[in-house]
Scaffold this motif. Structure first.
Motif, PDB file in Angstrom:
ATOM      1  N   MET A 188      -6.968   1.876  -6.405  1.00 31.25           N
ATOM      2  CA  MET A 188      -6.060   1.361  -6.708  1.00 31.25           C
ATOM      3  C   MET A 188      -4.374   1.675  -6.437  1.00 31.25           C
ATOM      4  O   MET A 188      -4.298   2.735  -6.882  1.00 31.25           O
ATOM      5  CB  MET A 188      -5.631  -0.110  -8.297  1.00 31.25           C
ATOM      6  CG  MET A 188      -4.227  -0.907  -7.752  1.00 31.25           C
ATOM      7  SD  MET A 188      -3.966  -2.204  -9.958  1.00 31.25           S
ATOM      8  CE  MET A 188      -3.216  -3.208  -8.547  1.00 31.25           C
ATOM      9  N   LYS A 189      -3.372   1.361  -5.595  1.00 24.49           N
ATOM     10  CA  LYS A 189      -2.987   1.925  -4.991  1.00 24.49           C
ATOM     11  C   LYS A 189      -1.189   1.670  -6.095  1.00 24.49           C
ATOM     12  O   LYS A 189      -1.446   1.469  -6.830  1.00 24.49           O
ATOM     13  CB  LYS A 189      -1.600   1.504  -3.863  1.00 24.49           C
ATOM     14  CG  LYS A 189      -2.630   0.862  -2.417  1.00 24.49           C
ATOM     15  CD  LYS A 189      -2.193   0.588  -1.675  1.00 24.49           C
ATOM     16  CE  LYS A 189      -2.494   1.090  -0.379  1.00 24.49           C
ATOM     17  NZ  LYS A 189      -1.469  -0.078   0.799  1.00 24.49           N
ATOM     18  N   ASN A 190      -1.102   3.238  -5.812  1.00 20.27           N
ATOM     19  CA  ASN A 190      -0.066   2.994  -7.539  1.00 20.27           C
ATOM     20  C   ASN A 190       1.425   2.025  -6.566  1.00 20.27           C
ATOM     21  O   ASN A 190       1.226   1.492  -5.439  1.00 20.27           O
ATOM     22  CB  ASN A 190       1.331   4.223  -6.931  1.00 20.27           C
ATOM     23  CG  ASN A 190       1.413   5.002  -5.668  1.00 20.27           C
ATOM     24  OD1 ASN A 190       2.474   4.610  -5.606  1.00 20.27           O
ATOM     25  ND2 ASN A 190       1.556   5.946  -5.464  1.00 20.27           N
ATOM     26  N   PRO A 191       1.843   1.222  -8.137  1.00 25.89           N
ATOM     27  CA  PRO A 191       2.395   0.575  -7.315  1.00 25.89           C
ATOM     28  C   PRO A 191       4.203   0.960  -5.983  1.00 25.89           C
ATOM     29  O   PRO A 191       4.653   0.017  -5.616  1.00 25.89           O
ATOM     30  CB  PRO A 191       3.673  -0.027  -8.495  1.00 25.89           C
ATOM     31  CG  PRO A 191       2.870   0.463  -9.814  1.00 25.89           C
ATOM     32  CD  PRO A 191       2.018   1.985  -9.034  1.00 25.89           C
ATOM     33  N   ILE A 192       4.700   2.530  -5.979  1.00 21.10           N
ATOM     34  CA  ILE A 192       5.845   2.469  -4.901  1.00 21.10           C
ATOM     35  C   ILE A 192       5.101   2.057  -3.899  1.00 21.10           C
ATOM     36  O   ILE A 192       5.518   1.971  -3.253  1.00 21.10           O
ATOM     37  CB  ILE A 192       6.630   3.973  -5.277  1.00 21.10           C
ATOM     38  CG1 ILE A 192       6.878   4.457  -6.866  1.00 21.10           C
ATOM     39  CG2 ILE A 192       6.561   4.472  -4.148  1.00 21.10           C
ATOM     40  CD1 ILE A 192       7.877   3.084  -6.980  1.00 21.10           C
ATOM     41  N   ALA A 193       3.836   2.274  -3.500  1.00 22.44           N
ATOM     42  CA  ALA A 193       2.699   2.881  -2.302  1.00 22.44           C
ATOM     43  C   ALA A 193       2.859   1.334  -1.838  1.00 22.44           C
ATOM     44  O   ALA A 193       3.186   0.533  -1.233  1.00 22.44           O
ATOM     45  CB  ALA A 193       1.688   3.175  -2.355  1.00 22.44           C
ATOM     46  N   GLN A 194       2.670   0.009  -2.669  1.00 22.58           N
ATOM     47  CA  GLN A 194       2.154  -1.118  -2.914  1.00 22.58           C
ATOM     48  C   GLN A 194       3.608  -1.737  -2.054  1.00 22.58           C
ATOM     49  O   GLN A 194       2.917  -2.313  -1.355  1.00 22.58           O
ATOM     50  CB  GLN A 194       1.628  -1.233  -4.105  1.00 22.58           C
ATOM     51  CG  GLN A 194       0.215  -1.172  -3.932  1.00 22.58           C
ATOM     52  CD  GLN A 194      -0.153  -1.729  -6.256  1.00 22.58           C
ATOM     53  OE1 GLN A 194       0.801  -1.696  -6.574  1.00 22.58           O
ATOM     54  NE2 GLN A 194      -1.180  -2.872  -5.635  1.00 22.58           N
ATOM     55  N   LEU A 195       4.799  -1.345  -2.919  1.00 25.65           N
ATOM     56  CA  LEU A 195       6.187  -2.113  -2.761  1.00 25.65           C
ATOM     57  C   LEU A 195       5.656  -1.824  -0.987  1.00 25.65           C
ATOM     58  O   LEU A 195       6.990  -2.313  -0.159  1.00 25.65           O
ATOM     59  CB  LEU A 195       6.460  -1.417  -3.369  1.00 25.65           C
ATOM     60  CG  LEU A 195       7.437  -1.873  -4.907  1.00 25.65           C
ATOM     61  CD1 LEU A 195       7.564  -1.661  -5.405  1.00 25.65           C
ATOM     62  CD2 LEU A 195       7.232  -3.784  -4.673  1.00 25.65           C
ATOM     63  N   LYS A 196       5.786  -0.784  -0.745  1.00 24.56           N
ATOM     64  CA  LYS A 196       6.560   0.276   0.630  1.00 24.56           C
ATOM     65  C   LYS A 196       5.552  -0.781   1.766  1.00 24.56           C
ATOM     66  O   LYS A 196       5.767  -0.652   3.033  1.00 24.56           O
ATOM     67  CB  LYS A 196       5.989   1.275   0.682  1.00 24.56           C
ATOM     68  CG  LYS A 196       6.940   2.304   0.485  1.00 24.56           C
ATOM     69  CD  LYS A 196       6.421   4.140   0.461  1.00 24.56           C
ATOM     70  CE  LYS A 196       7.850   4.741  -0.522  1.00 24.56           C
ATOM     71  NZ  LYS A 196       7.481   7.021  -0.028  1.00 24.56           N
ATOM     72  N   THR A 197       4.279  -0.820   1.884  1.00 27.98           N
ATOM     73  CA  THR A 197       3.029  -1.272   2.064  1.00 27.98           C
ATOM     74  C   THR A 197       4.038  -3.455   1.939  1.00 27.98           C
ATOM     75  O   THR A 197       3.871  -3.691   3.094  1.00 27.98           O
ATOM     76  CB  THR A 197       2.351  -1.736   1.396  1.00 27.98           C
ATOM     77  OG1 THR A 197       1.202  -0.162   1.358  1.00 27.98           O
ATOM     78  CG2 THR A 197       1.306  -2.532   2.393  1.00 27.98           C
TER      79      THR A 197
END
Length: 128
Positions: free
Chosen positions: A1-10
């Protein structure tokens, strides 16, 4: 699972694309497409809220907040354009109705004294 920061960027990248696509659809008067994009935007915003709520304020960088603010500004501009377009369409419809109503009450009368209600009628008669 992606880290939350990477998810937010996406999510922000996807929101930015959807907002740009929405602007293009509005410009092209493709309002069915606008409706679909609004659903996508709402879904992405819900995802953003879910991921962002799990982060601490220190994890939300100025860059992420700035990116979200730019998207928010563009989305607000799109909403204003849509509202102006809808207002313009309503005004045009009202104006067309006034023109139509004026055509049916021309103030012209037939030979028998009855008011002409047909805009294509004529009061001109020919003599034999």
């Amino acid at each position: 699972m992606k880290n939350p920061i990477a998810q937010l960027k996406t999510i922000l990248k996807d929101l930015s694309k959807v907002t740009d696509d929405e602007r293009n659809a509005i410009s092209n008067r493709a309002f069915n497409e606008v409706a679909k994009l609004m659903l996508q935007k709402e879904s992405l915003l819900a995802q953003f809220e879910e991921v962002a709520s799990a982060l601490t304020s220190e994890q939300l960088t100025d860059q992420l907040i700035g990116d979200l603010n730019l998207i928010r500004i563009r989305a607000e501009e799109n909403a204003k354009i849509l509202k102006s377009t809808a207002d313009g369409a309503r005004e045009a419809r009202k104006r067309l109705q006034k023109i139509r109503d004026a055509d049916f009450s021309t103030g012209a009368y037939g030979a028998n004294g009855n008011k002409l209600r047909n805009p294509n009628a004529s009061t001109v008669t020919t003599k034999a």
